[in-house]
Every structure is written in structure tokens, then in C-alpha cells.
Design an enzyme around this catalytic site. Structure first.
Site, PDB file in Angstrom:
ATOM      1  N   LYS A 236     -11.664  15.231   0.872  1.00 45.21           N
ATOM      2  CA  LYS A 236     -10.996  15.422   2.153  1.00 45.21           C
ATOM      3  C   LYS A 236     -10.577  16.887   2.359  1.00 45.21           C
ATOM      4  CE  LYS A 236      -9.483  10.639   2.616  1.00 45.21           C
ATOM      5  NZ  LYS A 236      -8.361   9.672   2.487  1.00 45.21           N
TER       6      LYS A 236
ATOM      7  N   LYS B  60       0.842  -1.195   0.000  1.00 40.30           N
ATOM      8  CA  LYS B  60       0.000   0.000   0.000  1.00 40.30           C
ATOM      9  C   LYS B  60       0.875   1.241   0.000  1.00 40.30           C
ATOM     10  CE  LYS B  60      -3.455   2.576   2.670  1.00 40.30           C
ATOM     11  NZ  LYS B  60      -4.331   2.624   3.860  1.00 40.30           N
TER      12      LYS B  60
ATOM     13  N   GLU C  96      -7.615  -2.347   1.699  1.00 43.94           N
ATOM     14  CA  GLU C  96      -6.859  -1.178   2.166  1.00 43.94           C
ATOM     15  C   GLU C  96      -6.918  -1.073   3.682  1.00 43.94           C
ATOM     16  OE1 GLU C  96      -7.090   3.715   1.942  1.00 43.94           O
ATOM     17  OE2 GLU C  96      -8.141   2.524   0.422  1.00 43.94           O
TER      18      GLU C  96
END
Length: 387
Positions: free
Chosen positions: A373, A138, A233
């Protein structure tokens, strides 16, 4: 320690963050715990052993304060300096109930770094690395938005709106230097909380935008809970936290599946983790340092992810994706992940946002996620849209 400590007595009416926050003040607010500091009894900027330096500051402060509390800001890169501060006095402060409509000064210039197109290319580069490097699982890639304003943003109002709109998170404002620079934000993510021997961690990874229609909003949340990509994730983050905490705890309870956590704008996958420390001398700051950075803001394996991020990202993260919080002489404290944030200095406000990249990530969707975000700070500034 050349000034005597003065603790402000509880006033009949507590000022709120929008009216009672003065230049040089610091703030860390969570549900049930609000630390609003004024002045500075002791401070230290350290690149060395942050835990040892914090312990020394608290010990020195205990000579004049009955129960000193240290506020701290850890950088994303541990080679950069951490900010540690024991305020001169503590203020009683509450979240604002009503705030006027924000009037943002005219924007003279805005600059995305990288641009949306460049960010999507960065995601493609990250996906290629994930495919080519078997150990890399990741990467978290971020971007910034810098606003140049006709006049300085109203910092107390910005802080007040962040707190008001995110009452279940962690609102913070930390001064960075004598020039008036601040690092501010409203993080939804707990890095670690320690209370006695009990340890609480609540990692977030996997995100979806919320919708004003309740039925659609519920469907989007459920889709996130069922998303194989987002579950992968999230699992990477929980696995890494388990590996750090299990040797430090004699018990550790980790739910088998994540649950939904929400902010005003976003759904997140979250896993509440509870443990009991094996050694009661392990402090909240010790735990924060051991956990930071989690794969939620860096990647896995950590060092490989750091190198890849440094190759792909064209800017210095500074305190973005670091940690911010407090600790006391008993070792108790709360540290949150330093996200949903901005750095302000003069007429400039620089916003930060990142997204987790795993096999199956779609570059355009990751760019859109970072834009969602950025909305936490943009909403607090009174802006309508994100790039």
C-alpha cells in the site's frame, strides 16, 4: 470575506496538475468531477459540529459565489480539528498526460515507525485481543515511513503522478497550515457520494498484490475472491455500513457478495452499495460523518477498536484514515477515505498504510500488505522498493 470572488474563465488549453498547481492550492479529483481551488475565500478549523460549520461557510460564501463548493479534510479522530475551505477561485485542471521521470532528491534518512518487526508484533497483539475479547471482531493496524530528503519533494509532480497512475480513484491535495504542509494521496475507496436523494458507497476491505503477468494476476484476483479470511474481513465492513445507512434510507441495495476492484498495484474486495435517502435534507457531509470511520480503517465495534488501536499503534494517525472530499449548498458531494496518502512539510514526507486484522491474519503477510500500500506514494516519488 474581504476579497471579491474571482472565477477563472475557461482557458483554451487547460493546465494539468503537474504544471498548474501552485503553493496554497487545493485539489480533489474524481472521475467526472475535478475541484482545483486557488486562494481562500473562507476557511475554518473546527473540533465541534463539522456539519453545522460547513453549512455556515457555504451560506456565507453564497453571498458572493453563485454556486460555492467546500473542500474538507476530516481527521481519523473526531476530537482532532477538521479542515474546511471554500476557495477564492476555481481553476480548470486536467490529469497530466505525460510526465518526466521523477528525480527524487537524495534521501538523507528514512525511519519506519513502527519497524517491520514491531508491526508484526502489533499484529500478534491484535490477534490476542480478538481472541480474548469476544465483542472485538476486527482491528486495522497502521505504520508510517518518514523520509528526510535533501530538498523538498516536487509537490505538483507528485500530485500529477498520483492522478495519472490512479485515474479511477480520488486524488487529493489539501494544505494544512501556513508553513506549507500538505496532505496528499490517491485513494481507491469511496466513503460516500450523494446526488439528490441517491446515495452511493463502495467500501474496500481484503487486499492482494497484483502481478505484471496477466495470467498470474488473474489467478491472484480470483484467489482473493475465494479467500475465507478476506471475505470475513470484508463482510464486517459491509455489515457496519448497512447498520448506519439503513435507518437513513428508504431503500438500500447491497450485493450478496463483493466483487474485485483494482489499482495499479493492488486487488481489493469491494461492494457497491446504492440507496435512496429517506430525508432529502441529509447531506453528503452528514453521511460521511455518520459512516466515518468504517471498519475498513478502524475496526468493529468502533469504540473498542479505537481503544485497542491507541494501545498498539505508537503514533498519531492525524488525517490518515480520515475522510477527504467536497460538498455544495444542495447537499451533494463526494467523500473518499483518506488512505494511500502522505503528509509533506519542507524536506519531510511521511507515508501511511494500514491492514485489517481478523482471526486468521498472518503477521508477516499483513506487514507485506502495508508495504504494497505504501507503493502508491513511493511510485509517485520515483522510489523502487518499500520496506
Amino acid at each position: 470575506m474581504d476579497m471579491p470572488t474571482r472565477v477563472i474563465p475557461n482557458p483554451d488549453v487547460e493546465p494539468d496538475a503537474a504544471s498548474g498547481f501552485l503553493p496554497g492550492d487545493c485539489l480533489f479529483a474524481s472521475q467526472g468531477k475535478v475541484f482545483h481551488g486557488r486562494g481562500c475565500l473562507l476557511q475554518h478549523e473546527t473540533r465541534g459540529d463539522v456539519g453545522a460549520q460547513a453549512a455556515q461557510l457555504l451560506t456565507a460564501a453564497a453571498a458572493t459565489q453563485a454556486a460555492p463548493v467546500l473542500l474538507g479534510l476530516l481527521p481519523y479522530d473526531p476530537a482532532r480539528p477538521a479542515q474546511l475551505r471554500v476557495p477564492q477561485a476555481w481553476m480548470r485542471t486536467q490529469a497530466p498526460q505525460d510526465l518526466p521521470t521523477a528525480h527524487l532528491p537524495a534521501i538523507l534518512h528514512s525511519h519506519e515507525h513502527p519497524t517491520g518487526i514491531q508491526y508484526e508484533q502489533g499484529v500478534r497483539d491484535a490477534l490476542k485481543r480478538l481472541n480474548d475479547e469476544a465483542a472485538l471482531r476486527k482491528l486495522v493496524l497502521a505504520r508510517t515511513l518518514r523520509l528526510e530528503l535533501a530538498q523538498a519533494a516536487d509537490l505538483p509532480c507528485l500530485i500529477g503522478r498520483l492522478w495519472q497512475r490512479n485515474p479511477h480513484g480520488y486524488t487529493y491535495a489539501m494544505p494544512l497550515d501556513a508553513d506549507g504542509a500538505y496532505f496528499v494521496g490517491a485513494s481507491p475507496e469511496l466513503l460516500v457520494r450523494r446526488q439528490g436523494r441517491r446515495v452511493y458507497v463502495h467500501p474496500l476491505a481484503g487486499t492482494a498484490a497484483r502481478h505484471p503477468d496477466a495470467e498470474t494476476d488473474t489467478r491472484l484476483g480470483q484467489a482473493l475472491l475465494d479467500s475465507p479470511k478476506d471475505l470475513r474481513e470484508h463482510a464486517v465492513v459491509v455489515e457496519a455500513i448497512d447498520a448506519v445507512l439503513r435507518p437513513l434510507c428508504r431503500t438500500l441495495d447491497i450485493p450478496a457478495r463483493p466483487s474485485l476492484t483494482s489499482t495499479a498495484r493492488l486487488w481489493h474486495l469491494g461492494t457497491p452499495i446504492v440507496g435512496e435517502l429517506a430525508d432529502p435534507a441529509t447531506t453528503a457531509l452528514d453521511l460521511a460523518i455518520a459512516l466515518h470511520p468504517t471498519p475498513a480503517v478502524c475496526g468493529l465495534p468502533t469504540q473498542d477498536a479505537r481503544r485497542a488501536i491507541a494501545d498498539i499503534e505508537p503514533f498519531d494517525r492525524g488525517y490518515f484514515a480520515g475522510a477527504v472530499g467536497w460538498c455544495d449548498t444542495r447537499g451533494d458531494g463526494i467523500w473518499s477515505v483518506a488512505i494511500r496518502c502522505a503528509q509533506t512539510i519542507g524536506h519531510t514526507v511521511t507515508l501511511y498504510a494500514g491492514a485489517g486484522i481478523v482471526p486468521g491474519s498472518v503477521p508477516e503477510q499483513e506487514r507485506i500488505e502495508t508495504g504494497n500500500k505504501l507503493r502508491t506514494i513511493l511510485d509517485a516519488l520515483g522510489l523502487e522498493s518499500a520496506p
